[in-house]
Design an enzyme around this catalytic site. Structure first.
Site, PDB file in Angstrom:
ATOM      1  CE  LYS A  53      23.615  -6.990  11.320  1.00 47.99           C
ATOM      2  NZ  LYS A  53      23.922  -6.864   9.904  1.00 47.99           N
ATOM      3  CD  GLN A  97      26.292  -8.671   7.748  1.00 47.08           C
ATOM      4  OE1 GLN A  97      25.169  -8.366   8.181  1.00 47.08           O
ATOM      5  NE2 GLN A  97      27.327  -7.944   7.964  1.00 47.08           N
ATOM      6  CG  ASP A 120      19.635  -5.088   5.436  1.00 45.32           C
ATOM      7  OD1 ASP A 120      20.093  -4.384   6.368  1.00 45.32           O
ATOM      8  OD2 ASP A 120      20.534  -6.176   4.928  1.00 45.32           O
TER       9      ASP A 120
HETATM   10  N1  GUN Z   1      27.021  -5.075   6.173  1.00 45.41           N
HETATM   11  C1  GUN Z   1      27.434  -4.029   7.220  1.00 45.41           C
HETATM   12  N2  GUN Z   1      26.189  -3.325   7.373  1.00 45.41           N
HETATM   13  C2  GUN Z   1      25.259  -3.911   6.926  1.00 45.41           C
HETATM   14  C3  GUN Z   1      23.620  -4.062   6.900  1.00 45.41           C
HETATM   15  O1  GUN Z   1      23.325  -3.079   7.528  1.00 45.41           O
HETATM   16  N3  GUN Z   1      22.944  -4.876   6.298  1.00 45.41           N
HETATM   17  C4  GUN Z   1      23.568  -5.967   5.755  1.00 45.41           C
HETATM   18  N4  GUN Z   1      22.808  -6.838   5.142  1.00 45.41           N
HETATM   19  N5  GUN Z   1      24.876  -5.986   5.639  1.00 45.41           N
HETATM   20  C5  GUN Z   1      25.661  -5.268   6.268  1.00 45.41           C
END
Ligand code: GUN
Length: 299
Positions: A53, A97, A120
């Site tokens: 990311k 995350q 998110d």
């Molecule tokens: N963990 C797995 N996928 C995601 C996501 O799309 N966002 C976040 N914050 N954590 C994750």
């Protein structure tokens, strides 16, 4: 054999559009979109996701910031960091995350992110906007938004008359995915671990979306002939055929069986996975435009 939906190519075209949009924003307003990604603890898979990311954010020309915090970080310390990022005008998107280590109250952390920076789409405000059919002013969770772009690539904007089945009811994926499909006029069934006759229900789906987190659980004979299959699972399994101790990634769908029946299917890897990061970039550039009082681009 089914058409293989190329998520990598679609994601590349979205990130290129995001990069151009960020470039134009910087030229016009002197502002780079800012994305802060926060990771707590040592989970290797989460670190791999977060690194991709942050790397992609840099490639898009963003101000990309990563906070890597130790496992023993307290709830109060993480709330304080989110508060600082909320107050920082150079940061337009904040992602914490998930999953957080067990001692955290994750919901309190997630809800402490300002909704306009919640890339998110997990805040009650953003989730509520989606649930009430306002797709224009909030931020939508990245994986369902990305999966929906792949569905649109096959079926177009209007899913009237089509049956969609989503397996999985998480806040991060299943619920928003169901709502996006419903907004596009599909007839939606939300299936989950307590659903009776899951195979029979899946067989009614013109669009079958699997997000269960179990390798190859959805079998070929669960798939309606001619269906579109969207596989959201990323499961690491042993792969002795590749050599001793080797592993590989597989989806929630038994790919070979399902691709013999479906009309279109996403592979794992290279299907929905790359779309998640692309849509995170899209949400960040959207949030940056809104913060500057500009009309946000659409993806
Ligand atoms: N963990 C797995 N996928 C995601 C996501 O799309 N966002 C976040 N914050 N954590 C994750």
């Amino acid at each position: 054999m089914a058409v293989v939906i190329d998520g990598k190519a679609k994601a590349a075209s979205v990130t290129e559009a995001v990069r151009k949009s960020a470039e134009a924003l910087e030229a016009e307003k002197g502002v780079k979109p800012g994305l802060a990604v926060v990771i707590v603890g040592n989970d290797p898979a989460s670190h791999a996701y977060v690194n991709s990311k942050s790397k992609m954010a840099k490639q898009c020309g963003f101000n990309s910031i990563q906070h890597t915090l130790p496992e023993e970080t307290t709830q109060a310390a993480l709330l304080k960091l989110v508060g600082e990022l909320n107050a920082d005008a150079s940061i337009h998107g904040i992602l914490v995350q998930l999953p957080l280590p067990k001692h955290f109250n994750s919901d309190e952390i997630i809800q402490s992110i300002l909704p306009e920076k919640d890339v998110d789409g997990l805040s009650v405000l953003n989730a509520g906007k989606l649930a009430t059919g306002d797709l224009a002013t909030g931020l939508i969770s990245c994986t369902p938004a990305g999966a929906m772009l792949l569905v649109r690539g096959i079926h177009g904007e209007d899913l009237s008359g089509l049956n969609a089945v989503v397996i999985g009811r998480s806040n991060l994926f299943g619920k928003p995915m169901g709502q996006l499909l419903l907004n596009a006029n599909a007839t939606v069934t939300m299936a989950h671990s307590r659903t009776k006759d899951l195979a029979g229900i899946c067989k009614t789906a013109d669009i079958l979306v699997a997000a269960v987190g179990r390798a190859a659980m959805v079998k070929g004979d669960w798939v309606k002939p001619g269906a579109t299959v969207i596989d959201v699972g990323i499961n690491r399994i042993q792969a002795p055929e590749k050599g001793e101790g080797k592993s590989k990634l597989v989806g929630d769908v038994a790919y070979d069986e399902a691709s013999a029946v479906a009309a279109a299917i996403t592979p794992v890897p290279g299907g929905v996975g790359p779309m998640t990061i692309a849509m995170l970039m899209a949400n960040t550039v959207i949030a940056a435009h809104r913060a500057l009082g500009l009309t946000a681009p659409k993806f």
